[in-house]
Design a protein around this motif. Sequence first.
Motif, PDB file in Angstrom:
ATOM      1  N   UNK A   1       0.819  -1.215   0.000  1.00  0.00           N
ATOM      2  CA  UNK A   1       0.000   0.000   0.000  1.00  0.00           C
ATOM      3  C   UNK A   1       0.852   1.264   0.000  1.00  0.00           C
ATOM      4  N   UNK A   2       0.261   2.333  -0.483  1.00  0.00           N
ATOM      5  CA  UNK A   2       0.928   3.625  -0.393  1.00  0.00           C
ATOM      6  C   UNK A   2       1.137   3.949   1.083  1.00  0.00           C
ATOM      7  N   UNK A   3       2.341   4.384   1.421  1.00  0.00           N
ATOM      8  CA  UNK A   3       2.711   4.646   2.812  1.00  0.00           C
ATOM      9  C   UNK A   3       3.858   5.651   2.810  1.00  0.00           C
ATOM     10  N   UNK A   4       4.152   6.240   3.955  1.00  0.00           N
ATOM     11  CA  UNK A   4       5.225   7.245   3.995  1.00  0.00           C
ATOM     12  C   UNK A   4       6.593   6.713   3.570  1.00  0.00           C
ATOM     13  N   UNK A   5       6.876   5.425   3.865  1.00  0.00           N
ATOM     14  CA  UNK A   5       8.190   4.870   3.558  1.00  0.00           C
ATOM     15  C   UNK A   5       8.052   3.461   2.986  1.00  0.00           C
ATOM     16  N   UNK A   6       8.971   3.118   2.094  1.00  0.00           N
ATOM     17  CA  UNK A   6       9.058   1.762   1.549  1.00  0.00           C
ATOM     18  C   UNK A   6      10.528   1.440   1.325  1.00  0.00           C
ATOM     19  N   UNK A   7      10.946   0.251   1.761  1.00  0.00           N
ATOM     20  CA  UNK A   7      12.308  -0.230   1.526  1.00  0.00           C
ATOM     21  C   UNK A   7      12.244  -1.401   0.551  1.00  0.00           C
ATOM     22  N   UNK A   8      13.060  -1.341  -0.496  1.00  0.00           N
ATOM     23  CA  UNK A   8      13.199  -2.453  -1.438  1.00  0.00           C
ATOM     24  C   UNK A   8      14.650  -2.899  -1.393  1.00  0.00           C
ATOM     25  N   UNK A   9      14.875  -4.182  -1.132  1.00  0.00           N
ATOM     26  CA  UNK A   9      16.249  -4.675  -1.043  1.00  0.00           C
ATOM     27  C   UNK A   9      16.435  -5.901  -1.916  1.00  0.00           C
ATOM     28  N   UNK A  10      17.640  -5.973  -2.495  1.00  0.00           N
ATOM     29  CA  UNK A  10      17.982  -7.152  -3.260  1.00  0.00           C
ATOM     30  C   UNK A  10      18.774  -6.812  -4.504  1.00  0.00           C
ATOM     31  N   UNK A  11      19.374  -7.829  -5.077  1.00  0.00           N
ATOM     32  CA  UNK A  11      20.173  -7.638  -6.287  1.00  0.00           C
ATOM     33  C   UNK A  11      19.299  -7.111  -7.422  1.00  0.00           C
ATOM     34  N   UNK A  12      19.740  -6.031  -8.030  1.00  0.00           N
ATOM     35  CA  UNK A  12      19.000  -5.450  -9.137  1.00  0.00           C
ATOM     36  C   UNK A  12      17.961  -4.428  -8.750  1.00  0.00           C
ATOM     37  N   UNK A  13      17.743  -4.253  -7.444  1.00  0.00           N
ATOM     38  CA  UNK A  13      16.732  -3.290  -6.998  1.00  0.00           C
ATOM     39  C   UNK A  13      17.074  -1.875  -7.431  1.00  0.00           C
ATOM     40  N   UNK A  14      18.386  -1.584  -7.573  1.00  0.00           N
ATOM     41  CA  UNK A  14      18.818  -0.253  -7.949  1.00  0.00           C
ATOM     42  C   UNK A  14      18.892  -0.031  -9.447  1.00  0.00           C
ATOM     43  N   UNK A  15      18.034  -0.677 -10.186  1.00  0.00           N
ATOM     44  CA  UNK A  15      17.880  -0.442 -11.618  1.00  0.00           C
ATOM     45  C   UNK A  15      17.819   1.068 -11.886  1.00  0.00           C
ATOM     46  N   UNK A  16      18.390   1.575 -12.985  1.00  0.00           N
ATOM     47  CA  UNK A  16      18.395   3.021 -13.240  1.00  0.00           C
ATOM     48  C   UNK A  16      17.029   3.691 -13.173  1.00  0.00           C
ATOM     49  N   UNK A  17      15.961   2.926 -13.353  1.00  0.00           N
ATOM     50  CA  UNK A  17      14.624   3.524 -13.300  1.00  0.00           C
ATOM     51  C   UNK A  17      14.247   4.038 -11.913  1.00  0.00           C
ATOM     52  N   UNK A  18      14.975   3.631 -10.874  1.00  0.00           N
ATOM     53  CA  UNK A  18      14.647   4.127  -9.533  1.00  0.00           C
ATOM     54  C   UNK A  18      15.216   5.516  -9.283  1.00  0.00           C
ATOM     55  N   UNK A  19      16.094   5.981 -10.152  1.00  0.00           N
ATOM     56  CA  UNK A  19      16.747   7.264  -9.901  1.00  0.00           C
ATOM     57  C   UNK A  19      15.756   8.406  -9.738  1.00  0.00           C
ATOM     58  N   UNK A  20      14.673   8.380 -10.480  1.00  0.00           N
ATOM     59  CA  UNK A  20      13.693   9.466 -10.438  1.00  0.00           C
ATOM     60  C   UNK A  20      12.688   9.345  -9.298  1.00  0.00           C
ATOM     61  N   UNK A  21      12.665   8.194  -8.626  1.00  0.00           N
ATOM     62  CA  UNK A  21      11.616   7.993  -7.626  1.00  0.00           C
ATOM     63  C   UNK A  21      12.145   7.637  -6.238  1.00  0.00           C
ATOM     64  N   UNK A  22      13.459   7.395  -6.097  1.00  0.00           N
ATOM     65  CA  UNK A  22      13.980   6.979  -4.801  1.00  0.00           C
ATOM     66  C   UNK A  22      14.473   8.157  -3.977  1.00  0.00           C
ATOM     67  N   UNK A  23      14.320   8.041  -2.658  1.00  0.00           N
ATOM     68  CA  UNK A  23      14.864   9.027  -1.730  1.00  0.00           C
ATOM     69  C   UNK A  23      16.322   8.716  -1.405  1.00  0.00           C
TER      70      UNK A  23
END
Length: 202
Positions: free
Chosen positions: A115-137
């Motif tokens: 669900x939408x929430x104030x914080x979300x953690x995603x962990x694992x190999x490949x999680x840092x795909x370049x597409x996260x650059x625009x949406x990650x804190x």
Amino acid sequence: MTVPDDVLGRLVSRVRATPPRLPARGADRPEEGTRLVVVDGPAGSGKSSLAAQLARVLPAQVVHMDDLYDGWSGLAAGVERLHEQVLGPLAAGEDGRYQRYDWESGGYAEWHDVPRAPYLVVEGCGAGDPRVDDVSALLVWVETDDALRLTRGLARDGEEAQGHWKAWMAAESALYAAHRTARRADVRLDGWGQVTWPTHGI
């Protein structure tokens, strides 16, 4: 791996000081969006432990990439599922939802809501795909030497998994070279939770 309290505190402070970027910028009421924390790095480096620490302090739900890969050959497919089922919907202002892959049965199991929430953690190999650059804190890279990673992995999965582990290590190495993940990370940690970059502060 257990990240020292001072390092954990600095990571958390940085996340909280960064405006939420999910939904994507320009969406209605962006101040109510989600601050996404991504923890990436080679298998066995200590990502899961850091994610658990962050989840307790923020607090946050954790999405584990291990639940998205469809087996030992599923690295690339797991990255796509992360974006299709979790980050894509959240960026559109909707809840995410993914079906966990069960490694023992070799098939998909129960569904999990994100669900939408104030914080979300995603962990694992490949999680840092370049597409996260625009949406990650915050994008955190965790690494340690290959011998220690393999020792940790075989202690968890058994000696019979050595062939799978070596093939996985080759696949993730190719992915990280293409994505330049370590260079794109905001913070880099070693396998004992110490900051290796930036050298002065976080």
